[in-house]
Design an enzyme around this catalytic site. Structure first.
Site, mmCIF file in Angstrom:
data_model
loop_
_atom_site.group_PDB
_atom_site.id
_atom_site.type_symbol
_atom_site.label_atom_id
_atom_site.label_comp_id
_atom_site.label_asym_id
_atom_site.label_seq_id
_atom_site.Cartn_x
_atom_site.Cartn_y
_atom_site.Cartn_z
ATOM 1 N N LYS A 243 -1.990 7.287 6.630
ATOM 2 C CA LYS A 243 -2.625 6.556 5.541
ATOM 3 C C LYS A 243 -4.101 6.909 5.503
ATOM 4 O O LYS A 243 -4.638 7.430 6.445
ATOM 5 C CB LYS A 243 -2.496 5.048 5.765
ATOM 6 C CG LYS A 243 -1.075 4.551 5.702
ATOM 7 C CD LYS A 243 -0.943 3.075 5.470
ATOM 8 C CE LYS A 243 -1.864 2.437 4.506
ATOM 9 N NZ LYS A 243 -2.116 3.041 3.221
ATOM 10 N N GLY A 244 -4.739 6.579 4.420
ATOM 11 C CA GLY A 244 -6.186 6.734 4.329
ATOM 12 C C GLY A 244 -6.654 8.077 3.829
ATOM 13 O O GLY A 244 -7.848 8.367 3.873
ATOM 14 N N GLY A 245 -5.746 8.900 3.334
ATOM 15 C CA GLY A 245 -6.128 10.222 2.847
ATOM 16 C C GLY A 245 -7.109 10.172 1.694
ATOM 17 O O GLY A 245 -7.883 11.091 1.476
ATOM 18 N N GLY A 246 -7.087 9.067 0.952
ATOM 19 C CA GLY A 246 -8.023 8.891 -0.150
ATOM 20 C C GLY A 246 -9.383 8.396 0.294
ATOM 21 O O GLY A 246 -10.316 8.323 -0.495
ATOM 22 N N GLU B 52 -8.273 -0.426 4.165
ATOM 23 C CA GLU B 52 -6.810 -0.530 4.180
ATOM 24 C C GLU B 52 -6.323 -1.176 5.472
ATOM 25 O O GLU B 52 -5.432 -2.020 5.465
ATOM 26 C CB GLU B 52 -6.176 0.846 4.012
ATOM 27 C CG GLU B 52 -6.292 1.407 2.610
ATOM 28 C CD GLU B 52 -5.690 2.787 2.464
ATOM 29 O OE1 GLU B 52 -5.215 3.369 3.469
ATOM 30 O OE2 GLU B 52 -5.695 3.305 1.333
ATOM 31 N N ASP C 176 0.844 -1.192 0.000
ATOM 32 C CA ASP C 176 0.000 0.000 0.000
ATOM 33 C C ASP C 176 0.880 1.241 0.000
ATOM 34 O O ASP C 176 2.080 1.161 0.231
ATOM 35 C CB ASP C 176 -0.925 -0.018 1.226
ATOM 36 C CG ASP C 176 -2.255 0.668 0.966
ATOM 37 O OD1 ASP C 176 -2.362 1.450 0.003
ATOM 38 O OD2 ASP C 176 -3.200 0.435 1.742
ATOM 39 N N GLY C 177 0.289 2.362 -0.214
ATOM 40 C CA GLY C 177 1.014 3.627 -0.228
ATOM 41 C C GLY C 177 0.801 4.408 1.051
ATOM 42 O O GLY C 177 -0.080 4.090 1.847
#
Length: 160
Positions: free
Chosen positions: A59-62, A68, A46-47
């Site tokens: 994480k999880g900004g999208g 995730e 993951d990014g």
């Protein structure tokens, strides 16, 4: 997709963490799976939205926070991929202005905002959609809060 198509990469199943990831898997003709059929994963890739010297990540900004996290927890190993633009020399969040994303069920967003204020002293706001009226709704039907932390003065361990 090229390595799978030419036979270099075999014996993989891709578990998406969002609708968008699912579409990319399908477009690239990769084997698509789900956690119901593959509840234990060898690795999740993951990014990161932001990463610091101690390898703490935002994480999880999208907006795929919950999915995730679930995929990461189902994996034996987690590989986070990032470029230098996401790296923070000073402290986590130094280059991240959107707020820490927190996915909440719709009926709990107000109490959650109050708890965040009480426990962390941080303001949060309901993320509003850009191309429709109302809040952003995640793939899971939840809302997103953006928590505005004083990154320079908060311990990341307090956030777990």
């Amino acid at each position: 997709g090229e390595l799978f198509a030419n036979g270099t990469l075999t014996d993989i199943v891709c578990i998406p963490t969002s609708f968008q990831a699912r579409q990319l898997i399908k477009e690239n003709k990769l084997p698509l799976g789900d956690l119901e059929n593959y509840p234990e994963l060898d690795i999740a890739i993951d990014g990161a939205d932001s990463i610091d010297n101690d390898l703490n990540v935002i994480k999880g900004g999208g907006g795929a926070c919950v999915q995730e996290k679930i995929v990461a927890m189902a994996s034996k190993r987690l590989a986070i991929i990032s470029d230098e633009g996401k790296y923070c020399k000073n402290y986590l969040g130094f280059n991240w202005s959107k707020g820490l994303p927190v996915e909440v069920i719709p009926s709990a967003y107000v109490p959650t905002m109050k708890q965040i204020k009480q426990k962390l002293g941080a303001d949060s706001e309901l993320r509003m959609a850009a191309k429709k009226a109302g809040p952003v709704v995640t793939d899971n039907g939840n809302f997103l809060l953006d928590v505005h932390l004083d990154w320079a003065n908060i311990s990341v361990h307090k956030l777990d």
